[in-house]
Design an enzyme around this catalytic site. Structure first.
Site, PDB file in Angstrom:
ATOM      1  N   HIS A 246     -11.409  -0.959  10.125  1.00 49.53           N
ATOM      2  CA  HIS A 246     -11.477  -0.704   8.685  1.00 49.53           C
ATOM      3  C   HIS A 246     -11.135  -1.992   7.923  1.00 49.53           C
ATOM      4  O   HIS A 246     -10.162  -2.662   8.241  1.00 49.53           O
ATOM      5  CB  HIS A 246     -10.492   0.404   8.331  1.00 49.53           C
ATOM      6  CG  HIS A 246     -10.833   1.093   7.053  1.00 49.53           C
ATOM      7  ND1 HIS A 246     -12.061   1.684   6.816  1.00 49.53           N
ATOM      8  CD2 HIS A 246     -10.114   1.280   5.932  1.00 49.53           C
ATOM      9  CE1 HIS A 246     -12.063   2.206   5.611  1.00 49.53           C
ATOM     10  NE2 HIS A 246     -10.900   1.971   5.044  1.00 49.53           N
ATOM     11  N   HIS A 247     -11.946  -2.330   6.940  1.00 50.01           N
ATOM     12  CA  HIS A 247     -11.785  -3.565   6.146  1.00 50.01           C
ATOM     13  C   HIS A 247     -11.983  -4.839   6.983  1.00 50.01           C
ATOM     14  O   HIS A 247     -11.536  -5.921   6.573  1.00 50.01           O
ATOM     15  CB  HIS A 247     -10.399  -3.639   5.478  1.00 50.01           C
ATOM     16  CG  HIS A 247     -10.109  -2.526   4.519  1.00 50.01           C
ATOM     17  ND1 HIS A 247     -11.011  -2.111   3.568  1.00 50.01           N
ATOM     18  CD2 HIS A 247      -9.001  -1.753   4.353  1.00 50.01           C
ATOM     19  CE1 HIS A 247     -10.463  -1.122   2.864  1.00 50.01           C
ATOM     20  NE2 HIS A 247      -9.265  -0.895   3.331  1.00 50.01           N
TER      21      HIS A 247
ATOM     22  N   ASP B  76       0.836  -1.204   0.000  1.00 53.56           N
ATOM     23  CA  ASP B  76       0.000   0.000   0.000  1.00 53.56           C
ATOM     24  C   ASP B  76       0.870   1.254   0.000  1.00 53.56           C
ATOM     25  O   ASP B  76       0.714   2.123   0.849  1.00 53.56           O
ATOM     26  CB  ASP B  76      -0.946  -0.016   1.207  1.00 53.56           C
ATOM     27  CG  ASP B  76      -1.816  -1.267   1.224  1.00 53.56           C
ATOM     28  OD1 ASP B  76      -1.261  -2.362   1.464  1.00 53.56           O
ATOM     29  OD2 ASP B  76      -3.023  -1.165   0.976  1.00 53.56           O
TER      30      ASP B  76
ATOM     31  N   HIS C  74      -3.429  -9.516  -0.975  1.00 62.08           N
ATOM     32  CA  HIS C  74      -3.651  -8.126  -0.575  1.00 62.08           C
ATOM     33  C   HIS C  74      -4.532  -8.003   0.674  1.00 62.08           C
ATOM     34  O   HIS C  74      -4.181  -7.339   1.636  1.00 62.08           O
ATOM     35  CB  HIS C  74      -4.254  -7.335  -1.738  1.00 62.08           C
ATOM     36  CG  HIS C  74      -4.363  -5.874  -1.417  1.00 62.08           C
ATOM     37  ND1 HIS C  74      -3.262  -5.097  -1.139  1.00 62.08           N
ATOM     38  CD2 HIS C  74      -5.437  -5.062  -1.279  1.00 62.08           C
ATOM     39  CE1 HIS C  74      -3.651  -3.869  -0.858  1.00 62.08           C
ATOM     40  NE2 HIS C  74      -4.970  -3.817  -0.925  1.00 62.08           N
TER      41      HIS C  74
ATOM     42  N   TYR D 291      -2.090   4.235  -6.458  1.00 60.25           N
ATOM     43  CA  TYR D 291      -3.307   4.966  -6.056  1.00 60.25           C
ATOM     44  C   TYR D 291      -3.694   6.019  -7.090  1.00 60.25           C
ATOM     45  O   TYR D 291      -4.282   7.046  -6.760  1.00 60.25           O
ATOM     46  CB  TYR D 291      -3.171   5.596  -4.654  1.00 60.25           C
ATOM     47  CG  TYR D 291      -3.150   4.562  -3.560  1.00 60.25           C
ATOM     48  CD1 TYR D 291      -2.015   3.803  -3.308  1.00 60.25           C
ATOM     49  CD2 TYR D 291      -4.295   4.309  -2.808  1.00 60.25           C
ATOM     50  CE1 TYR D 291      -2.003   2.830  -2.331  1.00 60.25           C
ATOM     51  CE2 TYR D 291      -4.296   3.336  -1.818  1.00 60.25           C
ATOM     52  CZ  TYR D 291      -3.150   2.600  -1.587  1.00 60.25           C
ATOM     53  OH  TYR D 291      -3.146   1.632  -0.620  1.00 60.25           O
TER      54      TYR D 291
ATOM     55  N   HIS E  22      -3.524  -3.901   2.461  1.00 59.50           N
ATOM     56  CA  HIS E  22      -4.902  -3.424   2.446  1.00 59.50           C
ATOM     57  C   HIS E  22      -5.270  -2.603   3.686  1.00 59.50           C
ATOM     58  O   HIS E  22      -5.768  -1.488   3.553  1.00 59.50           O
ATOM     59  CB  HIS E  22      -5.856  -4.612   2.283  1.00 59.50           C
ATOM     60  CG  HIS E  22      -7.225  -4.233   1.815  1.00 59.50           C
ATOM     61  ND1 HIS E  22      -7.459  -3.278   0.870  1.00 59.50           N
ATOM     62  CD2 HIS E  22      -8.459  -4.713   2.169  1.00 59.50           C
ATOM     63  CE1 HIS E  22      -8.764  -3.184   0.645  1.00 59.50           C
ATOM     64  NE2 HIS E  22      -9.391  -4.025   1.436  1.00 59.50           N
ATOM     65  N   VAL E  23      -5.050  -3.143   4.869  1.00 59.24           N
ATOM     66  CA  VAL E  23      -5.293  -2.395   6.103  1.00 59.24           C
ATOM     67  C   VAL E  23      -4.053  -1.537   6.358  1.00 59.24           C
ATOM     68  O   VAL E  23      -2.943  -2.070   6.455  1.00 59.24           O
ATOM     69  CB  VAL E  23      -5.540  -3.365   7.283  1.00 59.24           C
ATOM     70  CG1 VAL E  23      -5.705  -2.575   8.581  1.00 59.24           C
ATOM     71  CG2 VAL E  23      -6.764  -4.224   7.001  1.00 59.24           C
ATOM     72  N   HIS E  24      -4.243  -0.229   6.431  1.00 59.41           N
ATOM     73  CA  HIS E  24      -3.101   0.693   6.462  1.00 59.41           C
ATOM     74  C   HIS E  24      -2.541   0.811   7.876  1.00 59.41           C
ATOM     75  O   HIS E  24      -2.701   1.816   8.570  1.00 59.41           O
ATOM     76  CB  HIS E  24      -3.500   2.060   5.912  1.00 59.41           C
ATOM     77  CG  HIS E  24      -3.933   1.983   4.482  1.00 59.41           C
ATOM     78  ND1 HIS E  24      -4.657   2.946   3.851  1.00 59.41           N
ATOM     79  CD2 HIS E  24      -3.718   1.010   3.556  1.00 59.41           C
ATOM     80  CE1 HIS E  24      -4.877   2.580   2.595  1.00 59.41           C
ATOM     81  NE2 HIS E  24      -4.322   1.413   2.397  1.00 59.41           N
TER      82      HIS E  24
ATOM     83  N   ASP F 279      -1.562  -2.650  -4.001  1.00 57.35           N
ATOM     84  CA  ASP F 279      -1.873  -1.224  -3.954  1.00 57.35           C
ATOM     85  C   ASP F 279      -0.590  -0.429  -4.226  1.00 57.35           C
ATOM     86  O   ASP F 279       0.156  -0.082  -3.309  1.00 57.35           O
ATOM     87  CB  ASP F 279      -2.530  -0.801  -2.635  1.00 57.35           C
ATOM     88  CG  ASP F 279      -4.000  -1.190  -2.585  1.00 57.35           C
ATOM     89  OD1 ASP F 279      -4.501  -1.767  -3.571  1.00 57.35           O
ATOM     90  OD2 ASP F 279      -4.651  -0.913  -1.561  1.00 57.35           O
TER      91      ASP F 279
ATOM     92  N   ASN G 100      -6.681  -3.877  -4.500  1.00 57.46           N
ATOM     93  CA  ASN G 100      -7.930  -3.299  -5.021  1.00 57.46           C
ATOM     94  C   ASN G 100      -7.658  -2.031  -5.835  1.00 57.46           C
ATOM     95  O   ASN G 100      -8.418  -1.719  -6.756  1.00 57.46           O
ATOM     96  CB  ASN G 100      -8.917  -3.005  -3.894  1.00 57.46           C
ATOM     97  CG  ASN G 100      -8.333  -2.182  -2.776  1.00 57.46           C
ATOM     98  OD1 ASN G 100      -7.307  -2.558  -2.211  1.00 57.46           O
ATOM     99  ND2 ASN G 100      -8.967  -1.073  -2.449  1.00 57.46           N
ATOM    100  N   HIS G 101      -6.572  -1.314  -5.541  1.00 55.63           N
ATOM    101  CA  HIS G 101      -6.291  -0.100  -6.318  1.00 55.63           C
ATOM    102  C   HIS G 101      -5.671  -0.411  -7.675  1.00 55.63           C
ATOM    103  O   HIS G 101      -5.337   0.513  -8.428  1.00 55.63           O
ATOM    104  CB  HIS G 101      -5.408   0.858  -5.516  1.00 55.63           C
ATOM    105  CG  HIS G 101      -6.163   1.501  -4.391  1.00 55.63           C
ATOM    106  ND1 HIS G 101      -7.001   2.578  -4.573  1.00 55.63           N
ATOM    107  CD2 HIS G 101      -6.271   1.175  -3.081  1.00 55.63           C
ATOM    108  CE1 HIS G 101      -7.553   2.911  -3.415  1.00 55.63           C
ATOM    109  NE2 HIS G 101      -7.128   2.073  -2.489  1.00 55.63           N
TER     110      HIS G 101
HETATM  111 FE   LIG Z   1      -6.123  -2.039  -0.528  1.00 55.80          FE
END
Ligand SMILES: [Fe+2]
Length: 466
Positions: A328-329, A168, A319, A200, A356-358, A197, A234-235
């Site tokens: 989140h997520h 990410d 991911h 972006y 994915h989870v930042h 990711d 996903n990005h």
């Molecule tokens: Fe992601």
């Protein structure tokens, strides 16, 4: 009397507070007390020095390499020429050798809504020697650019090798700090395992693909010199049917080629490589993975092929994490967990890295595979055959960190912290590897979290936890 009541009230509240505070500590592992400033971050401006276009007409830019076969004797070199196709040839030579060889690549372009890409070159260099430094050149005349890489040692069970872990990433000042910390880490990563990711660019109107170009120039300072093993996030989907873009992963698959055919995969979104003492399986969280799908059938055949006598370390990249205790997520990876976790336990995967989870999180060795929808056994339990799950989606993109966590900390979560950083997975031999997590706010040598991993195939009994 009034004073006495007030005192008693304070005492009761204090005791209650102690009980509540103690609960998360008892239930799970460590939640770091570090609280990061939540200021909104933005991508670095287009005229930032990290996005500088190399001088000269049609000079190659966005140079990056990845492994080009199953064992590390090939390298895929990719780059973009902005003005005209130019040459797709790579000149390369071993250190201490005068003999320059050449390899011929291909060139392609793609359109995305109102954007037309530059000329994207992909060239596979073949028949390299193991454990050798090679120089290579792309471009022509006075815009030739020269780089180097080192091939991995021959695949074998006790070959030490050091992987970097980044996820990410994006292109903000935090992303830049992550790359700098990786470069200046005294433990030198030799290959980056990237868990999805990338640029972006999809944060911009019509997914402005010029931000794919700036990202390519941004990472060149590392990606031209050591392979990045790519995982799609996903990005990378870039699905924008309202603007005529209905083919998922279009910019990503045009720009970042991977050696998927070498592992009998039918898609660049899932594949495997062997590198030194590791067998690395890359999965796609955003491609079908249910029973009978191509990805499922590929993984079903792939796992029995892993030879732990040859490659003791079995690493899976994806991911979306299968275990994460951030809000989140939360549970976005649950359906893939249902499909694949039993295999990961059966085949004794050592570690699963996801993004994915930042934030950062590391699990205990746990599994949750007994549940059959009516038996109520749906709580993860300690399992010495299970992987450690590490979320490393903390590269630094413009969406910022996630800080809200489920409370109390679940027992499967060993350590969690919302900070940007990178990881290092340092394989020592067939039995031991050392993982460390490095936060951007620390000095380059600091390990904010670390653990020794005992190989699940060669040293499974010594430690239940790791
Ligand atoms: Fe992601």
């Amino acid at each position: 009397m009034g004073v006495r009541w007030e005192f008693d009230g304070v005492l009761v509240l204090a005791l209650l507070g102690l009980c509540l505070c103690a609960a998360p500590v008892c239930e799970g592992g460590i939640t770091s007390s570090y609280v990061r400033n939540k200021d909104l971050v933005h991508d670095m401006p287009l005229d930032s020095d990290v996005f500088r276009v190399p001088p000269g007409y049609n000079a190659p830019q966005q140079v990056h390499i990845t492994q080009g076969d199953h064992v590390g004797k090939r390298v895929i070199v990719s780059w973009v020429t902005p003005d005209e196709p130019g040459s797709s040839t790579v000149l390369y030579w071993a250190e201490n050798s005068e003999l320059k060889k050449s390899a011929q690549g291909i060139v392609l372009t793609y359109k995305y809504f109102n954007y037309t890409s530059g000329y994207i070159h992909h060239c596979t260099i073949k028949d390299l020697e193991f454990d050798t430094k090679y120089y290579y050149e792309v471009g022509n005349g006075n815009t030739t650019r020269k780089f180097w890489f080192r091939t991995p040692p021959s695949v074998g069970p006790d070959v030490p090798y050091t992987f970097g872990l980044i996820g990410d990433l994006g292109q903000t000042p935090d992303s830049n700090r992550t790359l700098t910390h990786y470069e200046l880490n005294p433990v030198k990563g030799q290959t980056i395992l990237f868990v999805g990711d990338l640029s972006y660019a999809d944060a911009y109107p019509f997914h402005d693909n010029t931000r794919w170009d700036t990202w390519g120039r941004f990472i060149e300072r590392i990606a031209a010199y050591q392979p990045w093993i790519w995982t799609a996030g996903n990005h990378e989907i870039d699905f924008l049917p309202e603007s005529g873009e209905s083919k998922p992963f279009k910019p990503y698959t045009n720009r970042y080629h991977v050696p998927y055919k070498a592992s009998q995969s039918t898609s660049p979104l899932w594949y495997s490589i062997k590198r030194a003492s590791a067998h690395i399986i890359v999965l796609s969280s955003y491609s079908a993975y249910g029973k009978y799908t191509p990805q499922y059938k590929w993984l079903e055949k792939e796992l029995p092929k892993v030879n732990r006598t040859e490659t003791p370390w079995l690493i899976v990249l994806m991911h979306s994490p299968l275990y994460s205790s951030y809000i989140h997520h939360y549970m976005e990876g649950e359906s893939m967990r249902v499909m694949y976790e039993a295999w990961f336990v059966e085949y004794k995967v050592d570690v699963v890295f996801a993004g994915h989870v930042h934030a950062y999180e590391r699990s205990e060795r746990i599994s949750n595979i007994a549940y059959n929808i009516v038996n109520g056994i749906c709580t993860p339990i300690s399992d010495p055959s299970a992987p450690v799950y590490i979320t490393i989606g903390d590269g630094g993109n413009l969406e910022g960190l996630v800080t809200d966590m489920t409370q109390p900390q679940p027992s499967y979560s060993a350590y969690r912290e919302a900070s940007f950083g990178h990881g290092i997975f340092d394989i020592k031999n067939r039995t031991h590897a050392f993982f460390s997590w490095h936060r951007n706010q620390d000095g380059y040598a600091v390990e904010a979290d670390s653990l020794w991993l005992h190989n699940r195939y060669w040293k499974p009994s010594l430690s239940m936890t790791y």
